[in-house]
Motif scaffolding. Sequence first.
Motif, PDB file in Angstrom:
ATOM      1  N   PRO A   1       8.060 -22.225  93.895  1.00  0.00           N
ATOM      2  CA  PRO A   1       7.787 -20.975  93.187  1.00  0.00           C
ATOM      3  C   PRO A   1       6.916 -21.257  91.965  1.00  0.00           C
ATOM      4  CG  PRO A   1      10.143 -21.235  93.658  1.00  0.00           C
ATOM      5  CD  PRO A   1       9.489 -22.547  93.929  1.00  0.00           C
ATOM      6  N   LEU A   2       6.154 -20.228  91.548  1.00  0.00           N
ATOM      7  CA  LEU A   2       5.224 -20.396  90.445  1.00  0.00           C
ATOM      8  C   LEU A   2       5.929 -20.797  89.156  1.00  0.00           C
ATOM      9  CD1 LEU A   2       2.769 -17.423  91.043  1.00  0.00           C
ATOM     10  CD2 LEU A   2       2.499 -19.819  91.657  1.00  0.00           C
ATOM     11  N   LEU A   3       7.086 -20.211  88.874  1.00  0.00           N
ATOM     12  CA  LEU A   3       7.790 -20.545  87.643  1.00  0.00           C
ATOM     13  C   LEU A   3       8.275 -21.985  87.641  1.00  0.00           C
ATOM     14  CD1 LEU A   3       9.995 -17.428  86.778  1.00  0.00           C
ATOM     15  CD2 LEU A   3       7.932 -18.226  85.655  1.00  0.00           C
ATOM     16  N   LEU A   4       8.422 -22.568  88.811  1.00  0.00           N
ATOM     17  CA  LEU A   4       8.947 -23.926  88.916  1.00  0.00           C
ATOM     18  C   LEU A   4       7.883 -24.977  88.622  1.00  0.00           C
ATOM     19  CD1 LEU A   4      11.550 -25.467  89.669  1.00  0.00           C
ATOM     20  CD2 LEU A   4      10.802 -25.393  92.045  1.00  0.00           C
ATOM     21  N   GLU A   5       6.626 -24.646  88.897  1.00  0.00           N
ATOM     22  CA  GLU A   5       5.553 -25.633  88.809  1.00  0.00           C
ATOM     23  C   GLU A   5       5.426 -26.299  87.443  1.00  0.00           C
ATOM     24  OE1 GLU A   5       2.020 -23.771  90.167  1.00  0.00           O
ATOM     25  OE2 GLU A   5       2.675 -23.679  92.256  1.00  0.00           O
ATOM     26  N   PRO A   6       5.387 -25.519  86.333  1.00  0.00           N
ATOM     27  CA  PRO A   6       5.231 -26.197  85.035  1.00  0.00           C
ATOM     28  C   PRO A   6       6.404 -27.092  84.682  1.00  0.00           C
ATOM     29  CG  PRO A   6       5.527 -23.828  84.750  1.00  0.00           C
ATOM     30  CD  PRO A   6       5.348 -24.064  86.199  1.00  0.00           C
ATOM     31  N   LEU A   7       7.610 -26.753  85.132  1.00  0.00           N
ATOM     32  CA  LEU A   7       8.779 -27.587  84.847  1.00  0.00           C
ATOM     33  C   LEU A   7       8.721 -28.890  85.631  1.00  0.00           C
ATOM     34  CD1 LEU A   7      11.553 -24.817  84.869  1.00  0.00           C
ATOM     35  CD2 LEU A   7      10.316 -25.761  82.909  1.00  0.00           C
ATOM     36  N   LEU A   8       8.292 -28.809  86.878  1.00  0.00           N
ATOM     37  CA  LEU A   8       8.157 -30.024  87.680  1.00  0.00           C
ATOM     38  C   LEU A   8       7.042 -30.907  87.125  1.00  0.00           C
ATOM     39  CD1 LEU A   8       8.515 -28.646  91.335  1.00  0.00           C
ATOM     40  CD2 LEU A   8      10.271 -29.598  89.830  1.00  0.00           C
ATOM     41  N   ALA A   9       5.981 -30.277  86.612  1.00  0.00           N
ATOM     42  CA  ALA A   9       4.876 -31.047  86.052  1.00  0.00           C
ATOM     43  C   ALA A   9       5.306 -31.824  84.814  1.00  0.00           C
ATOM     44  CB  ALA A   9       3.715 -30.116  85.701  1.00  0.00           C
TER      45      ALA A   9
ATOM     46  N   GLY B   1       8.135 -33.300  84.613  1.00  0.00           N
ATOM     47  CA  GLY B   1       8.990 -34.401  85.043  1.00  0.00           C
ATOM     48  C   GLY B   1      10.435 -34.046  85.287  1.00  0.00           C
ATOM     49  N   PHE B   2      10.800 -32.765  85.183  1.00  0.00           N
ATOM     50  CA  PHE B   2      12.185 -32.394  85.439  1.00  0.00           C
ATOM     51  C   PHE B   2      12.456 -32.408  86.946  1.00  0.00           C
ATOM     52  CE2 PHE B   2      11.420 -30.269  81.331  1.00  0.00           C
ATOM     53  CZ  PHE B   2      12.474 -30.809  80.597  1.00  0.00           C
ATOM     54  N   PRO B   3      13.629 -32.907  87.373  1.00  0.00           N
ATOM     55  CA  PRO B   3      13.971 -32.878  88.796  1.00  0.00           C
ATOM     56  C   PRO B   3      14.059 -31.444  89.306  1.00  0.00           C
ATOM     57  CG  PRO B   3      15.450 -34.334  87.566  1.00  0.00           C
ATOM     58  CD  PRO B   3      14.664 -33.562  86.550  1.00  0.00           C
ATOM     59  N   VAL B   4      13.841 -31.280  90.593  1.00  0.00           N
ATOM     60  CA  VAL B   4      13.824 -29.936  91.183  1.00  0.00           C
ATOM     61  C   VAL B   4      15.148 -29.228  90.957  1.00  0.00           C
ATOM     62  CG1 VAL B   4      13.602 -28.626  93.322  1.00  0.00           C
ATOM     63  CG2 VAL B   4      12.141 -30.610  92.925  1.00  0.00           C
ATOM     64  N   HIS B   5      16.277 -29.925  91.189  1.00  0.00           N
ATOM     65  CA  HIS B   5      17.567 -29.236  91.137  1.00  0.00           C
ATOM     66  C   HIS B   5      17.912 -28.799  89.720  1.00  0.00           C
ATOM     67  CE1 HIS B   5      18.648 -33.404  90.171  1.00  0.00           C
ATOM     68  NE2 HIS B   5      19.760 -32.946  89.630  1.00  0.00           N
TER      69      HIS B   5
END
Length: 526
Positions: free
Chosen positions: A22-30, A32-36
């Motif tokens: 999801p779009l909101l997830l992309e900056p958090l993953l970038a 370095g935060f784990p997906v879960h």
Amino acid sequence: MAAGETQLYAKVSNKLKGRSTPLLLEPLLAMGFPVHTALKALAATGRKTAEEALVWLHDHGNDPSLDDPIPQEYALFLCPTGPLLEKLQEFWRESKRQCAKNRAHEVFPHVTLCDFFTCEDQRVECLYEALKRAGDRLLGSFPTAVPLALHSSISYLGFFVNGSPADVIREFAMTFATEASLLADCSVKPCTKQLHLTLAHKFYPHHQRTLEQLARAIPLGHSCQWTAALYSRDMRFVHYQTLRALFQYKPQNVDELTLSPGDYIFVDPTQQDEASEGWVIGISQRTGCRGFLPENYTDRASESDTWVKHRMYTFSLATDLNSRKDSEASSRCSGEFLPQTARSLSSLQALQATVSRKSVLVVRHGERVDQIFGKSWLQQCSTPDGKYYRPDLNFPCSLPRRSRGIKDFENDPPLSSCGIFQSRIAGDALLDSGIRISSVFASPALRCVQTAKLILEELKLEKKIKIRVEPGIFEWTKWEAGKTTPTLMSLEELKEANFNIDTDYRSLPWACASVKKIKRKENGSW
């Protein structure tokens, strides 16, 4: 972890199925935060913005349950708005004042459509789509007015919804439950019994008459726009009491909680054996940490105060679908339904660029006088009686007072005039960039403290942010020759020289060792 939580953990830990990001997830993953954990943060903050999720992740950095894949519980309510809501809230306040608090005060005025159910964090957006589909399907047949009939018994007071309007509302609830089951793989139980809006519940029998009088004073002729609101709560604390912090509290011991006004604390009344009189053991909603706290710093809060509102669907026949779409951009402020796909990719890329810069800025100090005038610089600017004078425009206008006199400046030199200019230019550049500074750490060397002060002045933060003097980032062995550490200005001397120093800051014991290790690795360069 309790036995029930252990079973729940085992049940959901292997259900993270692959989905498009999801779009909101992309900056958090970038970042370095784990997906879960990123998904957990988004679910816990209502999936509104990545910024809110980022703040949640930072606050929960020491949360022992951060990696536990325990999902949120969700429920769907039909909520009044406008004048009717204002009258109901007035009834809430007056009934509490005259008849004490009862169970109805724990939650805002509502009609329950679907009771609490669980949904995996990666499927929460599917619930939003289910809400939108159900709302769009029933929008044309939703009643223009919802008739409310007062009902009273010895332990219950509320409005009943009857007739065909109740049938339509139940159909909406069943449609949402069906869509949620198909899209989000959730088991949702819609309300099929008597629809009701509770006014009072589990009150003292002798208060019944007073409550009835207050309820009859609620005017039901007001027009009301109803909204279907999707809320979530942390399922671990369903049977806990909720406290709200009234004052700030700084822990005196390692097993105590930090409190800020407005923090919510979950307290299990059955687990207070370890607490002394006047103290309780609780879990902070803001940080997820557990510890002791003084009970007189808190007050009882309502159960729904800690619930998170995710999306709302407003039923209004006066608003067609096109105008609903046109108003989506401004509707988030009022909490109306807004699909996450409405967020543009460019805005998220801008967010990602912003939060990626939200890290540690390492700034080298400005030009120092001994780099320009050599090791004998002090002899060039001091009189025989030990007073300072300015022999060159690149020398500073003056020097701060030191308890042991001017001699100590020899191995702790100040900035040159060019160094002062460089520091101000750096601060001005930071101001233009829009970067927000929250904390400043400086080496105890005078040149470094001066650089930090000048940068803060350009940022207009010299009075708001105090400089934390950290010996662990002091580097001296490369430039100065000698086997002993130079004599540096004390915190008191720095404050006397008008440096805004944080005298409460204490150096972290591991800082010196960590920095020295880095310097060795980098061959002595910083």
